[in-house]
Motif scaffolding. Structure first.
Motif, PDB file in Angstrom:
ATOM      1  N   LEU A  44      95.080 -64.440  17.967  1.00  0.00           N
ATOM      2  CA  LEU A  44      93.882 -65.254  18.134  1.00  0.00           C
ATOM      3  C   LEU A  44      94.017 -66.485  17.254  1.00  0.00           C
ATOM      4  O   LEU A  44      94.228 -66.366  16.048  1.00  0.00           O
ATOM      5  CB  LEU A  44      92.638 -64.475  17.717  1.00  0.00           C
ATOM      6  CG  LEU A  44      92.282 -63.230  18.522  1.00  0.00           C
ATOM      7  CD1 LEU A  44      91.167 -62.473  17.819  1.00  0.00           C
ATOM      8  CD2 LEU A  44      91.874 -63.610  19.936  1.00  0.00           C
ATOM      9  N   GLN A 181      82.540 -68.131  24.026  1.00  0.00           N
ATOM     10  CA  GLN A 181      83.973 -67.900  24.237  1.00  0.00           C
ATOM     11  C   GLN A 181      84.517 -66.844  23.267  1.00  0.00           C
ATOM     12  O   GLN A 181      85.358 -66.010  23.635  1.00  0.00           O
ATOM     13  CB  GLN A 181      84.742 -69.210  24.087  1.00  0.00           C
ATOM     14  CG  GLN A 181      84.551 -69.903  22.759  1.00  0.00           C
ATOM     15  CD  GLN A 181      84.887 -71.383  22.781  1.00  0.00           C
ATOM     16  OE1 GLN A 181      85.194 -71.961  23.812  1.00  0.00           O
ATOM     17  NE2 GLN A 181      84.833 -72.001  21.604  1.00  0.00           N
ATOM     18  N   GLU A 182      84.029 -66.853  22.034  1.00  0.00           N
ATOM     19  CA  GLU A 182      84.467 -65.850  21.064  1.00  0.00           C
ATOM     20  C   GLU A 182      83.945 -64.460  21.437  1.00  0.00           C
ATOM     21  O   GLU A 182      84.664 -63.462  21.275  1.00  0.00           O
ATOM     22  CB  GLU A 182      84.008 -66.241  19.654  1.00  0.00           C
ATOM     23  CG  GLU A 182      84.739 -67.434  19.058  1.00  0.00           C
ATOM     24  CD  GLU A 182      84.215 -68.779  19.541  1.00  0.00           C
ATOM     25  OE1 GLU A 182      84.844 -69.798  19.234  1.00  0.00           O
ATOM     26  OE2 GLU A 182      83.153 -68.811  20.209  1.00  0.00           O
ATOM     27  N   LEU A 185      86.092 -63.182  24.275  1.00  0.00           N
ATOM     28  CA  LEU A 185      87.374 -62.711  23.756  1.00  0.00           C
ATOM     29  C   LEU A 185      87.225 -61.370  23.052  1.00  0.00           C
ATOM     30  O   LEU A 185      88.070 -60.476  23.214  1.00  0.00           O
ATOM     31  CB  LEU A 185      87.961 -63.729  22.778  1.00  0.00           C
ATOM     32  CG  LEU A 185      88.787 -64.863  23.356  1.00  0.00           C
ATOM     33  CD1 LEU A 185      89.237 -65.795  22.244  1.00  0.00           C
ATOM     34  CD2 LEU A 185      89.997 -64.343  24.130  1.00  0.00           C
ATOM     35  N   TRP A 189      89.801 -59.477  25.038  1.00  0.00           N
ATOM     36  CA  TRP A 189      91.143 -59.782  24.546  1.00  0.00           C
ATOM     37  C   TRP A 189      92.075 -58.565  24.503  1.00  0.00           C
ATOM     38  O   TRP A 189      93.254 -58.689  24.869  1.00  0.00           O
ATOM     39  CB  TRP A 189      91.055 -60.435  23.170  1.00  0.00           C
ATOM     40  CG  TRP A 189      92.380 -60.763  22.535  1.00  0.00           C
ATOM     41  CD1 TRP A 189      92.866 -60.266  21.357  1.00  0.00           C
ATOM     42  CD2 TRP A 189      93.388 -61.663  23.016  1.00  0.00           C
ATOM     43  NE1 TRP A 189      94.102 -60.798  21.073  1.00  0.00           N
ATOM     44  CE2 TRP A 189      94.447 -61.657  22.087  1.00  0.00           C
ATOM     45  CE3 TRP A 189      93.493 -62.471  24.151  1.00  0.00           C
ATOM     46  CZ2 TRP A 189      95.599 -62.430  22.246  1.00  0.00           C
ATOM     47  CZ3 TRP A 189      94.638 -63.236  24.320  1.00  0.00           C
ATOM     48  CH2 TRP A 189      95.676 -63.210  23.379  1.00  0.00           C
ATOM     49  N   ALA A 197      95.445 -66.869  22.260  1.00  0.00           N
ATOM     50  CA  ALA A 197      94.129 -67.280  22.749  1.00  0.00           C
ATOM     51  C   ALA A 197      93.630 -68.445  21.911  1.00  0.00           C
ATOM     52  O   ALA A 197      93.624 -68.375  20.679  1.00  0.00           O
ATOM     53  CB  ALA A 197      93.138 -66.122  22.675  1.00  0.00           C
ATOM     54  N   THR A 199      90.335 -71.293  21.557  1.00  0.00           N
ATOM     55  CA  THR A 199      88.933 -71.508  21.932  1.00  0.00           C
ATOM     56  C   THR A 199      88.606 -72.991  21.792  1.00  0.00           C
ATOM     57  O   THR A 199      88.444 -73.491  20.683  1.00  0.00           O
ATOM     58  CB  THR A 199      88.013 -70.661  21.042  1.00  0.00           C
ATOM     59  OG1 THR A 199      88.374 -70.862  19.659  1.00  0.00           O
ATOM     60  CG2 THR A 199      88.157 -69.176  21.362  1.00  0.00           C
TER      61      THR A 199
END
Length: 268
Positions: A44, A181-182, A185, A189, A197, A199
């Motif tokens: 991440l 978006q977090e 994920l 994810w 990944a 963002t």
């Protein structure tokens, strides 16, 4: 990767509100991503600006998720100023509207593939067209707009997860906005077959030309927030007019609890 390159992949990691911020450069970030992809690792790579750190201060899950990331880079002049107030140095601001052009060139050179996820229908595709017009060798494995049912287990969400995993991109570039978006994920994810990944918030709006950028004299002098506020006052007034003073008040409070700069650790 040569030993010379390996030695560049070391930088301080600082804390603001107990959130990690990696004091790295664009070149270091590129080298680290390339090394991770070549090793077939998963990582991440998140980012923080004033808005993100305010969210982290207020929402424990968001701070916890930032702490799980392998990289958290600085995407805002306000974070650089806060770092100086706390007694440490961040070498540069890495903001998607500028950085993606650099990263696309790097990715094309090293044959890294992307999957674009986010934006209104057609916007991410237009961003891809703009990037490939400048970098014809850029590999974009797939594109999906952000207007689908993101509920865990929904048919639309499952279809997106399955497509990303089937295409196996090196880089999943998301533009769903923060913290959506977090959160997406966090929920998805572990099941995604992708290496990195990212963002990017409004990245596709900027790349496609759908969203106007603040003038260069603002972006180059720590005033991009003001330019964004003037462009989108109804959407952003609370984030900047209220959020910026609140952030620096919190920074000063944080500083009083740490008479010296918070401990740092080297990232490699």
């Amino acid at each position: 990767m040569t030993q010379e390159h390996e030695t560049t992949l070391c930088w301080p990691r600082h804390n603001i509100f107990n959130v990690p911020v990696d004091a790295l450069t664009v070149d270091q970030l590129h080298a680290w991503i390339l090394r991770s992809v070549r090793r077939n690792e998963r990582a991440l790579v998140l980012n923080v600006n004033v808005h993100a750190l305010n969210l982290a201060y207020e929402q424990g899950w968001f701070a916890d998720y930032l702490n799980q990331a392998e990289i958290v880079f600085c995407d805002g002049a306000g974070v650089m100023l806060a770092a100086r107030l706390l007694g440490f140095h961040i070498p540069e601001r890495i903001t998607y509207a500028d950085w993606m052009w650099q990263f696309a060139a790097f990715a094309a050179e090293h044959q890294l593939s992307f999957y674009f996820l986010g934006g209104q229908p057609g916007v991410a595709a237009a961003a891809g067209d703009k990037l490939r017009a400048r970098f014809p060798d850029l590999r974009i494995a797939g594109i999906q707009h952000g207007y689908f049912d993101k509920t865990p287990g929904s048919s639309e969400n499952e279809a997106v997860v399955q497509e990303i995993s089937r295409l196996q991109p090196n880089i999943l570039l998301m533009g769903l906005g923060m913290p959506l978006q977090e959160r997406w994920l966090q929920e998805n994810w572990p099941r995604l077959n992708a290496n990195i990944a990212l963002t990017g918030g409004a990245v596709f709006d900027y790349l496609s030309g759908q969203l106007q950028r603040a003038p260069a004299w603002m972006t180059n002098n720590g005033l991009e927030w003001l330019g964004r506020l003037l462009i989108e006052p109804k959407r952003l007034w609370r984030r900047y007019v209220l959020g910026n003073p609140l952030f620096f008040w919190r920074v000063l409070q944080y500083k009083t609890r740490y008479q010296t700069a918070p401990p740092t650790s080297n990232k490699s």
